[in-house]
Design an enzyme around this catalytic site. Structure first.
Site, PDB file in Angstrom:
ATOM      1  N   GLU A   8       0.852  -1.259   0.002  1.00  0.00           N
ATOM      2  CA  GLU A   8       0.089   0.100   0.108  1.00  0.00           C
ATOM      3  C   GLU A   8       0.722   1.096   0.147  1.00  0.00           C
ATOM      4  O   GLU A   8       1.610   1.499   1.139  1.00  0.00           O
ATOM      5  CB  GLU A   8      -1.036   0.171   1.061  1.00  0.00           C
ATOM      6  CG  GLU A   8      -1.577   1.203   1.411  1.00  0.00           C
ATOM      7  CD  GLU A   8      -2.206   1.471   2.694  1.00  0.00           C
ATOM      8  OE1 GLU A   8      -2.817   2.436   3.109  1.00  0.00           O
ATOM      9  OE2 GLU A   8      -2.430   0.299   3.607  1.00  0.00           O
ATOM     10  N   ASP A  20      -1.135  -1.156   5.623  1.00  0.00           N
ATOM     11  CA  ASP A  20      -1.023  -0.508   6.937  1.00  0.00           C
ATOM     12  C   ASP A  20      -1.868  -0.974   7.817  1.00  0.00           C
ATOM     13  O   ASP A  20      -3.019  -1.655   7.502  1.00  0.00           O
ATOM     14  CB  ASP A  20      -1.247   1.112   6.957  1.00  0.00           C
ATOM     15  CG  ASP A  20      -0.255   2.045   6.186  1.00  0.00           C
ATOM     16  OD1 ASP A  20       0.889   1.392   6.165  1.00  0.00           O
ATOM     17  OD2 ASP A  20      -0.626   3.009   5.898  1.00  0.00           O
ATOM     18  N   ASP A  68      -4.210  -0.278   9.786  1.00  0.00           N
ATOM     19  CA  ASP A  68      -5.386   0.847  10.137  1.00  0.00           C
ATOM     20  C   ASP A  68      -6.566   0.345   9.308  1.00  0.00           C
ATOM     21  O   ASP A  68      -6.544  -0.718   8.672  1.00  0.00           O
ATOM     22  CB  ASP A  68      -4.951   2.009  10.022  1.00  0.00           C
ATOM     23  CG  ASP A  68      -4.365   2.499   8.447  1.00  0.00           C
ATOM     24  OD1 ASP A  68      -4.632   1.600   7.581  1.00  0.00           O
ATOM     25  OD2 ASP A  68      -3.872   3.541   8.101  1.00  0.00           O
ATOM     26  N   ASP A 103      -7.982   2.064   6.745  1.00  0.00           N
ATOM     27  CA  ASP A 103      -7.821   2.214   5.577  1.00  0.00           C
ATOM     28  C   ASP A 103      -6.942   0.955   5.004  1.00  0.00           C
ATOM     29  O   ASP A 103      -7.354   0.639   3.519  1.00  0.00           O
ATOM     30  CB  ASP A 103      -7.050   3.325   5.029  1.00  0.00           C
ATOM     31  CG  ASP A 103      -7.794   4.666   5.151  1.00  0.00           C
ATOM     32  OD1 ASP A 103      -9.023   4.603   5.126  1.00  0.00           O
ATOM     33  OD2 ASP A 103      -7.493   5.677   5.253  1.00  0.00           O
TER      34      ASP A 103
END
Length: 659
Positions: A441, A514, A516, A518
């Site tokens: 990403e 990541d 998180d 997203d």
């Protein structure tokens, strides 16, 4: 008409937030969040004001002192924030207005600052709002002046102190646990690097660094006290960073050119690094800044810089009649550069609250035009070096063409060739066994992964943002999607209808995003893509998810990585109870150093992976297969009510499974 509720809606329901209350209520709107990155941005805002004084010619020295894990002090010898009564706010000094009112300050007046890095007049006030204590000492008008604040409000009136001939501003503040949590602490290495960067971006300005020795550990490898001084700015810093590394250019290409109409200027420094064998080096970097603010996502100044350098090399190749220069592209030129570009601009426009990408379109043109002549002259003045550089870049272009654009899909049986995307960093091993493709990403994380990987067995393919949701979009949109079709080509075995295991180019496909929301969304979109168009990849056990840690916990000389909040709390309450610990939260893969990413997420010896699995495709499992198809369709489809129903019914069963 809908049925009315008992609660009325009138003027009393309209909430009016005064002063700095909006900042404390919604800090993410002003500094991007409340994570580690956010609280480390606070001293940047204060120091930017000192740097603005220096850039404007009023300050020569800045002192950055890390007092304790939560408190920092920044001092400059500039003019000092005005302390006289503000004409529009009777009874309040200009100092109090600046620190308690959004959109106040001297940054809106071009007669005060031609360029500035302040957060559009809200920087100091936002910092004040998010600190439990702020002490401001001003030296000007023959006296010292002091005022204290807490959580955005004054806790004292401005007080005149001893007489002094000095001038300047000193601000000490403590980050607020109510906003950032009790585990929020400053990392000395981050503040140290920030101070150093501000120094070389402001040539001729001395920046003193002082840190409480108790905050330093051996692995940080930074001094408790030092002074940064770069009289030639970015050129001095690049020379310092690359002096012990093999370089093609015997001298740094650097300079400074003013923009038209007194709009600002660009400063730069550039060289090309090689390894000991003369090949492209992995030690290169490209850093960009606007008004001394790091633009980690690049922007138009990077575009203009890269365009000027690339066009200049190609033009030189044409001049010396080297036809191979026509094949050069920007990726070849910047494959192993060590470069810094810094612009100062009157009216910068950024994407995001913390200014991570410069967006002024005209700056690309200004920067390219500024560098064109100096770069052409630099090359023409030293033909021997210019020819060596040209040959070096042409070799990189040839390597790209051979290994990325005309790549054998099946390493075992090279019967079909296809152009590979230029941003794929492929592995060198022939054969599938032991090879891995990391789908990463973001470009920033992709760059870190390229440095952390095992070149022989690990390939890196960075993605930009969120990929297409193939479940809720048409086949036409999928067919036109370049990024997903590039993945099909890179993996090499085709799609569900024409799948051929013998043409699979990698043993493992690893989605690395990541830790998180997203990142999880991107991973979900990619899994949906593979399920829809390459289910054989999943049935064959080839698809995995990486497991980057959430935290790094340091106690003395011991450091461990932590994957969950629950694990962190258990360690704090048991193993490290009553011990001084430092907790760092990784917001994104791009924030990790290459050695950290390798150790935690990429090395087969220390990482953890989640293998993506599907129910077996047998006659007995036909019902399970249909059920899976229905679940994927509902969760990734266009109707949110299905997702809400699934979450409410299954949330209690969620757990982590690692292989």
């Amino acid at each position: 008409m809908t049925e009315q509720t008992n609660h009325s809606y009138d003027a009393s329901d309209i909430q009016v937030l005064e002063g700095l209350e909006p900042v404390r209520l919604r800090p993410g709107m002003y500094i991007g969040g409340t994570d580690e990155k956010a609280w480390h941005h606070l001293p940047v805002e204060i120091m930017d004001n000192s740097i603005d004084e220096a850039v404007a010619g009023f300050a020569k020295k800045i002192i950055v002192s890390l007092i304790d894990a939560k408190t920092i002090e920044i001092t400059d010898d500039g003019r000092g924030i005005p302390v006289d009564e503000h004409p529009k706010y009777p009874g309040k000094s200009a100092l109090e207005v600046i620190l308690t009112t959004l959109h106040s300050g001297g940054k809106f007046n071009n007669n005060v600052y031609k360029t500035s890095g302040g957060l559009h007049g809200v920087g100091s006030a936002v910092v004040n709002a998010l600190t439990s204590e702020m002490i401001v000492t001003i030296s000007r008008d023959g006296y010292e002046w002091t005022q204290t604040f807490s959580r955005g409000k004054p806790t004292s009136t401005i007080t005149r102190g001893a007489a002094t001939k000095n001038h300047g501003t000193k601000i000490r503040f403590t980050i607020d646990d109510e906003i950032f949590g009790t585990s929020a602490v400053f990392k000395p290495i981050k503040i140290y690097r920030m101070a150093r960067a501000k120094s070389f971006l402001s040539k001729g300005v001395r920046v003193e660094w002082h840190c409480n020795p108790e905050l330093l550990t051996e692995d940080m490898n930074i001094p408790a006290d030092t002074t940064f001084y770069y009289p030639n700015g970015v050129a001095d810093f690049l020379e310092e960073k690359t002096k012990d590394k093999p370089r093609i250019l015997p001298r740094i290409f650097s300079g400074s050119v003013d923009f038209p109409d007194d709009m600002g200027r660009v400063e730069w420094a550039l060289t090309f690094l090689t390894d000991e064998n003369g090949a492209a080096s992995d030690d290169g970097f490209f850093s960009s800044y606007c008004n001394t603010i790091a633009t980690i996502d690049g922007g138009t100044h990077e575009t203009g810089f890269k365009s000027a350098i690339t066009k200049g090399i190609k033009a030189y190749g044409e001049k010396v009649n080297n036809k191979a220069a026509a094949s050069i592209i920007g990726d070849d030129v910047f494959d192993s550069v060590a470069a810094i570009v810094s612009v100062f601009y009157k009216t910068p426009q950024f994407l995001g609250q913390t200014k991570e990408k410069l967006s002024n379109p005209e700056i690309a043109r200004y920067t390219e035009n500024a560098l064109r002549d100096p770069w052409d002259i630099f090359l023409a003045s030293d033909p021997k070096t210019a020819n060596a550089l040209l040959d070096f870049v042409i070799n990189l272009a040839n390597a790209r063409i051979k290994t990325k654009q005309v790549k054998d899909i099946a390493r075992k049986t090279p019967t079909k060739r296809i152009r590979m995307p230029a941003k794929l960093a492929d592995c060198s091993k022939h054969g599938v066994e032991g090879t891995e493709l990391f789908i990463v990403e973001g470009e920033s994380a992709g760059g870190t992964a390229k440095q952390a990987r095992d070149r022989a067995t690990q390939a890196i393919m960075p993605l930009r943002g969120k990929v297409l949701n193939v479940i809720s979009n048409s086949d036409e949109r999928f067919g036109a999607n370049k990024e997903l079709n590039e993945l099909i080509d890179i993996i090499g075995a085709g799609t569900a209808k024409d799948w051929d295991d013998s043409k699979l180019r990698y043993e493992k496909i690893i989605v690395m995003t990541d830790a998180d929301v997203d990142g999880s969304h991107i991973a979900s979109l990619l899994m949906a893509f593979f399920y829809q168009h390459m289910p054989q990849l999943i049935y064959g056990g080839h698809l995995y998810l990486s497991c980057p840690p959430l935290y790094k916990l340091t106690c003395g000389t011991e450091s461990i990585y932590v994957d969950t909040d629950e694990e962190l709390e258990e360690l704090k309450n048991n193993k490290y109870k009553n011990k001084k610990i430092e907790i760092s939260r990784f917001k994104g893969l791009g924030e990790m150093m290459p050695n950290q990413l390798k150790e935690t997420t990429m090395s087969p010896k220390t990482r953890r992976l989640i293998r993506v699995e599907l129910p077996p495709r047998t006659d007995e499992g036909a019902e399970d297969t249909e059920k899976t198809r229905t679940i994927v369709s509902e969760l990734m489809g266009k109707k949110p009510e299905f997702r809400f129903k699934f979450i409410t019914e299954h949330a209690q069963f969620v757990k982590d499974l690692f292989v």
